[in-house]
Design a protein around this motif. Structure first.
Motif, PDB file in Angstrom:
ATOM      1  N   ASP A 709       0.817  -1.217   0.000  1.00  0.00           N
ATOM      2  CA  ASP A 709       0.000   0.000   0.000  1.00  0.00           C
ATOM      3  C   ASP A 709       0.846   1.260   0.000  1.00  0.00           C
ATOM      4  OD1 ASP A 709      -2.395  -1.410  -0.034  1.00  0.00           O
ATOM      5  OD2 ASP A 709      -2.413  -1.616   2.142  1.00  0.00           O
ATOM      6  N   LEU A 710       1.855   1.273  -0.858  1.00  0.00           N
ATOM      7  CA  LEU A 710       2.671   2.460  -1.050  1.00  0.00           C
ATOM      8  C   LEU A 710       2.291   3.094  -2.388  1.00  0.00           C
ATOM      9  CD1 LEU A 710       6.169   1.092   0.025  1.00  0.00           C
ATOM     10  CD2 LEU A 710       4.620   2.502   1.390  1.00  0.00           C
ATOM     11  N   MET A 711       2.212   4.410  -2.408  1.00  0.00           N
ATOM     12  CA  MET A 711       1.950   5.114  -3.647  1.00  0.00           C
ATOM     13  C   MET A 711       3.258   5.629  -4.220  1.00  0.00           C
ATOM     14  SD  MET A 711      -0.359   6.299  -5.836  1.00  0.00           S
ATOM     15  CE  MET A 711      -1.951   6.566  -5.048  1.00  0.00           C
ATOM     16  N   LEU A 726       4.077  12.292 -14.298  1.00  0.00           N
ATOM     17  CA  LEU A 726       4.586  11.193 -15.127  1.00  0.00           C
ATOM     18  C   LEU A 726       3.990   9.857 -14.728  1.00  0.00           C
ATOM     19  CD1 LEU A 726       8.370  12.196 -15.255  1.00  0.00           C
ATOM     20  CD2 LEU A 726       6.578  12.715 -16.918  1.00  0.00           C
ATOM     21  N   GLY A 727       3.109   9.876 -13.756  1.00  0.00           N
ATOM     22  CA  GLY A 727       2.442   8.639 -13.367  1.00  0.00           C
ATOM     23  C   GLY A 727       2.481   8.410 -11.868  1.00  0.00           C
ATOM     24  N   GLN A 728       1.506   7.671 -11.401  1.00  0.00           N
ATOM     25  CA  GLN A 728       1.518   7.221 -10.014  1.00  0.00           C
ATOM     26  C   GLN A 728       0.860   5.853  -9.945  1.00  0.00           C
ATOM     27  OE1 GLN A 728      -0.486  10.669  -8.358  1.00  0.00           O
ATOM     28  NE2 GLN A 728      -2.332   9.468  -7.998  1.00  0.00           N
ATOM     29  N   LEU A 729       1.289   5.073  -8.938  1.00  0.00           N
ATOM     30  CA  LEU A 729       0.900   3.671  -8.912  1.00  0.00           C
ATOM     31  C   LEU A 729       0.963   3.164  -7.481  1.00  0.00           C
ATOM     32  CD1 LEU A 729       0.380   1.091 -10.729  1.00  0.00           C
ATOM     33  CD2 LEU A 729       2.863   0.723 -10.615  1.00  0.00           C
ATOM     34  N   LEU A 763       7.840   7.836  -2.665  1.00  0.00           N
ATOM     35  CA  LEU A 763       6.986   6.785  -2.141  1.00  0.00           C
ATOM     36  C   LEU A 763       6.219   7.360  -0.967  1.00  0.00           C
ATOM     37  CD1 LEU A 763       9.218   3.545  -2.056  1.00  0.00           C
ATOM     38  CD2 LEU A 763       7.204   3.952  -3.483  1.00  0.00           C
ATOM     39  N   LEU A 764       4.901   7.210  -0.986  1.00  0.00           N
ATOM     40  CA  LEU A 764       4.035   7.721   0.075  1.00  0.00           C
ATOM     41  C   LEU A 764       3.297   6.565   0.731  1.00  0.00           C
ATOM     42  CD1 LEU A 764       2.364  10.676  -1.903  1.00  0.00           C
ATOM     43  CD2 LEU A 764       4.489  10.745  -0.604  1.00  0.00           C
ATOM     44  N   ASP A 765       3.029   6.691   2.021  1.00  0.00           N
ATOM     45  CA  ASP A 765       2.180   5.694   2.669  1.00  0.00           C
ATOM     46  C   ASP A 765       0.722   6.111   2.543  1.00  0.00           C
ATOM     47  OD1 ASP A 765       1.691   7.653   4.582  1.00  0.00           O
ATOM     48  OD2 ASP A 765       2.966   6.728   6.120  1.00  0.00           O
ATOM     49  N   LEU A 766      -0.190   5.346   3.148  1.00  0.00           N
ATOM     50  CA  LEU A 766      -1.618   5.616   2.990  1.00  0.00           C
ATOM     51  C   LEU A 766      -2.035   6.944   3.605  1.00  0.00           C
ATOM     52  CD1 LEU A 766      -3.198   2.084   3.556  1.00  0.00           C
ATOM     53  CD2 LEU A 766      -2.873   3.317   1.403  1.00  0.00           C
ATOM     54  N   ASP A 767      -1.231   7.461   4.536  1.00  0.00           N
ATOM     55  CA  ASP A 767      -1.500   8.777   5.119  1.00  0.00           C
ATOM     56  C   ASP A 767      -0.801   9.887   4.361  1.00  0.00           C
ATOM     57  OD1 ASP A 767      -3.083   7.675   7.183  1.00  0.00           O
ATOM     58  OD2 ASP A 767      -1.259   7.184   8.327  1.00  0.00           O
TER      59      ASP A 767
END
Length: 894
Positions: A709-711, A726-729, A763-767
Motif C-alpha cells: 500500500d505504497l503510492m 509522469l504517473g503514479q501507482l 513513495l508515500l504511505d496511505l496517510d
C-alpha cells in the motif's frame, strides 16, 4: 560530578549489587604531565632518568597518547603538517636518521605502596615501534620490546616507591627500517619489514608522516587488583534460526571464558562469576601459584533475548555483562565489564552471484560498506572523533566499515562506536599488495620475492595478531577478519592465522585470506577484483557488471570552498584549468592541490557539462553536484542488482585521516560534502530510484518485511517550475528485493530535450507521508545541464528553531510562483566567527524544493558551555546565501 566522585559512585553501586563492602579493583590513565626529550640531548641511562631525583625541568611537555610529531607540534617546534606545504618543512626520518626521532618520555605519578594481597599493573596499549621501560630506577622489560601492535603489561607491585612518588620513563625507538618516501605506495616498501602501519611512508592519498608515528601512541594505564588478575574475557553468542527484529524471540546461548592470572607464590581458591540480564553464572576455581589459567563457565540460555542488528535492519541492543573473580568466594579481586550484543554472523556462498553472502541472525544483509584508513594519520584519537566518524557512516546508510590493511587494528573505542551505530567491521591484518610484493614495482627497494616474505619477524606478527584478536573479539560489530589488503600474508603467517590463532582465540568469524579473494568474490573478469576508482558515467553503475562483492569501488570527494580554505593557503585557492581537447582530459592544477593528492581524472568531463568553472567557488559548488550524483548512482546501481549480480559493495574510501582531496564523504575536519548525502539518499533501506539506462522507475526494499500500500509518484519539473505528472501507482515490494515498475523514457526525452529536466520520485504511505524522496536533475539531449544556468533566482522562506538542546529544525519553503529551489546546503555556524560548527549531523542536505512545497531537516551538534547560540546559513544553486539565528520559536529568513 568529578571523575573521582563518578568512580566512587560506580564502585559503591557495584559493591551494593554484589553484597560486598568495597571493590579492590580500579584503574586510571597516565595522560597529563608527561615530559619528553630527544635521546641526543640525554646522556643518562634509563635507571637514572626514572628516579625522582633526576630533573626533567629542561625537557619539553609531551603528548601521551601521541607521537614525537604531536609533541613537537604541541610545543610549536614544527608547523601544522596538514596545512599547505608545511609537511615539506619537517625533516624526514629517512634523511635525519632514526636517532633524530628517538625520544625519552617520562611521567611522575602517585601510587601508594600496595597493601598485602594487592597487585598493581602497568599497561601500555601501544608503542611504536620499540621501547625500553623503566620505573623507579628499574628496567621492567628484560629485552627491548618490539612491535606497534603488541601490548605490554608489567606487574609493578614490587617496584613502587614506598613514599608513593613514582617515575615512569620510556625510551621509544622508531621502526627499523623507516622506509624511503619515494612516492610509491608505502614508499620503497621497506616499512613493511616491521610489524607496523605502512601508510606512514606515503601513499597516493597521503604524504609521508615524517617521524613514522614514533611514540607512545596509545593509552598508558595503571590497574589495581587483589591477588588475582582477571583478563581477556571472551563472550560468544549463538542465535540459531532465522530471526526478525521485532516480536518474541526464541532463546539464544551465551558462552563465556576468561583468563585468571595468579602472580603470587600461593595457591588461591575462589569463584569466577558473571551476571547478565539478571542471571548469574559461577564456577569454583583453584589457581596454582605463579600461573595463568583459562576458565570456561557454563553456558547461559538467554530467554527472549533482545538482539543486536546491523544499521537499517534493527536496533543495536547491548547487555552489560559483569564478570568478577572473588577470592574464597567473598572478596572481589578483579572484575571486567563487557557490552554484549546478542547476534550471530553467518556467511554462505551465493551461487547466483558467485560471492559470499553475509547473514546476521539468519537474515541476509546486503552489504553497503565504506573503506576506512584510520581516524587520524598522526594517531590523535578521541572517543568524540570516533563517535562522530562512525555516526557519519551510519548516517550514510552504510552497514559495514572495512579497516584497510595498511593501517592498524583500531582502538577499542572505535568498535564501541560501531556497536552503538550498527556498523559491521571487516578487520584487515597488516599487509598490503603494494608493499608486500603482489606486483613488480620499480619504486620498491626489494624484489617481489623478497617482499612476499615481509615482515622480517613472522613470530612478532603472530604474537601481535593474537594479542589484538583478544583485545577486540568481544565487540558484536566485528564481523570478519581479513589476512591483508589485496594480498595473502606469507604462507607461515596465513596458516597460523586461519588454522590456529583465529580458531582458538575467536572461532566465530569468517576469515578472508585477502581483501579481494575468490572466496569472497569470484573474479571472472580479471585484474585485482577492485575498482573502478575514478569518476564514472552515471549509467556505468547500473549497466556495467563488476565484481559480485566489490571490496573497493569509487573515488571522488573534493570538499566545498569552506573545506578547502582550512588547509590550502589563499594564494593557492585556484580552480583547476581544463585544457583537454577532443574529449581527452587534461588539467593545469596548483601544486598545493597536487601535494594534497587531488585527482582530477574524470572531474573535467563531469563538471564541464555544467559550464566551465569561473572561479574556485564555482568549481567547488559544481564538484558537489558531481559528488552527490556519483555516490547516489553508485549505491543505487549496486542495489538495483541486489542478490542478482551482487551481495555487497564497499566504497573506496569514505574518509581521510589527512587533508587529502580524494575519496571522502567528509573532510579531515569532519565537514561533510555532498557525497555523504548522495550516498545517504541512494542507500535508503526503502528507496525509490530512476534507472538511467532503461529509464525505469524502481524501488528497493532492504528490509525483512513486505511493503504494501505504497503510492509511487513520479513528477517532472521544467526550468520554469512547471510540473508534469509522469504517473503514479499503488505498489508493493517483497523483502530484500529490487523491483522495476514503469518506464519514463519518452516523456523525459520530450520534456528535457533542450534544457534538461528535474525528476521527482516519491513513495508515500496511505496517510500520504513521504517514505522515500528522490530528486534528480537530468541533462538535455546533448548531455549538458544548460537549463540549470538559466534558473531564475528563488527566494525561499526559511525558519530555524531549537527543538531540544543540541538539536534544531530547519524548514525551507518555496512559494508556488518560484521555480525549483535547487541544491541547497544548510550549515550550522558560529555567529561570532561565521565558521561552521563541526561536527554537525544533518538529517539531509543539499536539498531541492519544488514550487509550492517545503523540506524540513534536523541538525544536531554538541553544545559548548558558554558558547554563543548557533545560527543557520542556507545557500543554493539559485538561492542567495542567507543567515538567520536559531530561536526557540523559529526565525524567518527570505
Amino acid at each position: 560530578m568529578t571523575t573521582f566522585t563518578i568512580s566512587r559512585f560506580l564502585s559503591l553501586f557495584i559493591c551494593t549489587l554484589f553484597g560486598h563492602a568495597l571493590l579492590a579493583q580500579s584503574q586510571y590513565e597516565l595522560k597529563a604531565g608527561w615530559m619528553s626529550a630527544p635521546i641526543s640531548q640525554v646522556k643518562e641511562k634509563g635507571e637514572a632518568i626514572s628516579t625522582s631525583s633526576y630533573s626533567t625541568a629542561a625537557w619539553a611537555p609531551a603528548v601521551v597518547p601521541g607521537t614525537v610529531l604531536t609533541t613537537q607540534l604541541h610545543n610549536k617546534q614544527i608547523p601544522d603538517p596538514f596545512y599547505g606545504m608545511n609537511n615539506e618543512r619537517i625533516p624526514d626520518i629517512y634523511t635525519t636518521g632514526r636517532e633524530y626521532y628517538t625520544y625519552w618520555f617520562a611521567k611522575d605519578f602517585t601510587e601508594s605502596t600496595p597493601q598485602k594481597g594487592e597487585q598493581v599493573w602497568l599497561h601500555l596499549r601501544g608503542v611504536n615501534y620499540s621501547s625500553d621501560v623503566y620505573l623507579n630506577g628499574r628496567k621492567l622489560n628484560e629485552k627491548t620490546h618490539h612491535g606497534m601492535f603488541l601490548r605490554q603489561t608489567y606487574n609493578i607491585t614490587p617496584y613502587l616507591a614506598k613514599d608513593g612518588n613514582n617515575r615512569l620513563a620510556v625510551l621509544v625507538y622508531p621502526p627499523d627500517p623507516v622506509g624511503k618516501p619515494n612516492g610509491g605506495q608505502g614508499g620503497d616498501g621497506t616499512i613493511a619489514r616491521n610489524v607496523t602501519h605502512q601508510y606512514v611512508a606515503g601513499w597516493d592519498w597521503i604524504q609521508p608522516i615524517r617521524d613514522r608515528n614514533t611514540g607512545i601512541w596509545d593509552k598508558v594505564i595503571i590497574e589495581k587488583t587483589k591477588q588475582v588478575n582477571l583478563k581477556n574475557p571472551h563472550v560468544i553468542t549463538l542465535v540459531p534460526g532465522k530471526r526478525k527484529p521485532n516480536g518474541p524471540q526464541q532463546p539464544a546461548t551465551v558462552k563465556v571464558t576468561a583468563e585468571l592470572e595468579n602472580p603470587t607464590s600461593e595457591k588461591i581458591r575462589g569463584v569466577l562469576r558473571y551476571t547478565l540480564d539478571g542471571k548469574t553464572v559461577s564456577k569454583k576455581v583453584s589457581l596454582p601459584a605463579n600461573s595463568t589459567q583459562k576458565v570456561a563457565l557454563d553456558d547461559l540460555v538467554l530467554q527472549n533475548p533482545k538482539l543486536w542488528w546491523p544499521n537499517m535492519y534493527g536496533p543495536q541492543h547491548l547487555y552489560p555483562l559483569h564478570l568478577q573473580f572473588l577470592v574464597n568466594g567473598k572478596t572481589v579481586s578483579d572484575e571486567e565489564t563487557v557490552q554484549v550484543g546478542v547476534r550471530e554472523i553467518q556467511t554462505v556462498w551465493n551461487e547466483r552471484t558467485r560471492s559470499m553472502q553475509v547473514n546476521v541472525n539468519g537474515q541476509p544483509i546486503f552489504i553497503k560498506g565504506g573503506n576506512w584508513i584510520i581516524s587520524d594519520a598522526m594517531l590523535r584519537f578521541s572517543d568524540a572523533r570516533y563517535d562522530a566518524e562512525v555516526r557519519y557512516h551510519r548516517d550514510m546508510n552504510l552497514n559495514l566499515i572495512r579497516i584497510w590493511g595498511g593501517a592498524l587494528v583500531e582502538r577499542p573505542e572505535f568498535y564501541e562506536a560501531c556497536d552503538r551505530y550498527g556498523l559491521l567491521v571487516i578487520q584487515d591484518f597488516w599487509m598490503t599488495g603494494d608493499a608486500n610484493g603482489r606486483w613488480v614495482d620499480p619504486l620498491k627497494a626489494d624484489d617481489q620475492w623478497t617482499r612476499r616474505k615481509y615482515p622480517d619477524d613472522h613470530g612478532l606478527f603472530l604474537r601481535s595478531a593474537a594479542d589484538q584478536v583478544k583485545m577486540i573479539r568481544n565487540y558484536p560489530s566485528l564481523a570478519m577478519w581479513c589476512g591483508g589488503n589485496e594480498i595473502t600474508p606469507p604462507a607461515g603467517i596465513l596458516t597460523a592465522l586461519q588454522d590456529s590463532i583465529l580458531p582458538e582465540l575467536d572461532g566465530t568469524r569468517w576469515f578472508i585470506p585477502y581483501s579481494n579473494a575468490d572466496s569472497m568474490s569470484f573474479n571472472t573478469i580479471g585484474g585485482n577484483g577492485d575498482g573502478p576508482y575514478t569518476i564514472q558515467p552515471i549509467s556505468q553503475f547500473w549497466a556495467y557488471r563488476t565484481w559480485p562483492f566489490n571490496s573497493e569501488v569509487g573515488s571522488v570527494g573534493v570538499g566545498d570552498l569552506e573545506s578547502l580554505e582550512r588547509f590550502i593557503p589563499k594564494e593557492n585557492l585556484v580552480a583547476p584549468q581544463y585544457l583537454g581537447k577532443d574529449h581527452k582530459p587534461s588539467e593545469k592544477v596548483d601544486s598545493v592541490w597536487t601535494y594534497h593528492t587531488y585527482t582530477g581524472v574524470g572531474y573535467e568531463q563531469h563538471i564541464l557539462p555544467y559550464g566551465a568553472p569561473t572561479d574556485i567557488r564555482d568549481f567547488t559548488r559544481k564538484a558537489q553536484l558531481v559528488n552527490y550524483d556519483q555516490y547516489r548512482a553508485l549505491m543505487e546501481g549496486f542495489s538495483s542488482h541486489m542478490w542478482d549480480w551482487y551481495t555487497g559493495t564497499i566504497i573506496w574510501k569514505t574518509q581521510n585521516p589527512w587533508t587529502s582531496m580524494r575519496g571522502q564523504m567528509y573532510d579531515y575536519y569532519l565537514d561533510p560534502n555532498a557525497a555523504l548525502f548522495g550516498l545517504r539518499n541512494g542507500g535508503e533501506p526503502l528507496h525509490v530510484m530512476f534507472d538511467p539506462v532503461d529509464s525505469m522507475v524502481m524501488a528497493v526494499n532492504n528490509g525483512f518485511e513486505m511493503k504494501r500500500d505504497l503510492m509511487l509518484v513520479a513528477t517532472a519539473y521544467d526550468m520554469a517550475g512547471k510540473s508534469t505528472s509522469l504517473g503514479q501507482l499503488i505498489v508493493e515490494i517483497n523483502p530484500s528485493t529490487a523491483k522495476k515498475y514503469f518506464p519514463l523514457k519518452g516523456n523525459l526525452r520530450r520534456l528535457g530535450n533542450e534544457k534538461g529536466v528535474f525528476l521527482s520520485l516519491r513513495l508515500l504511505d496511505l496517510d500520504q507521508n513521504v517514505i522515500s524522496n528522490n530528486f534528480y536533475w537530468l541533462p538535455n539531449a546533448a548531455g549538458n545541464y544548460t537549463g540549470l544556468n538559466e534558473l531564475a533566482k528563488a527566494k525561499v522562506h526559511v525558519t530555524a528553531k531549537q527543538i531540544e538542546k543540541g538539536k534544531m529544525e530547519v524548514t525551507l519553503s518555496n512559494p508556488a510562483t518560484n521555480t525549483v529551489a535547487f541544491f541547497n546546503r544548510v550549515s550550522l555556524i558560529d555567529p561570532q566567527t561565521n565558521e561552521r560548527i563541526l561536527p554537525a549531523f544533518y538529517s539531509d542536505n543539499y536539498i531541492s524544493v519544488p514550487p509550492g512545497e517545503q523540506q524540513r531537516i534536523t541538525v544536531e551538534y554538541t553544545p559548548v558551555e558558554g558558547a554563543a547560540s548557533p545560527a543557520i546559513t542556507v545557500e543554493g544553486w539559485n538561492v542567495e546565501k542567507l543567515t538567520l539565528p536559531v530561536t526557540t520559536t523559529g526565525s524567518a529568513g527570505r
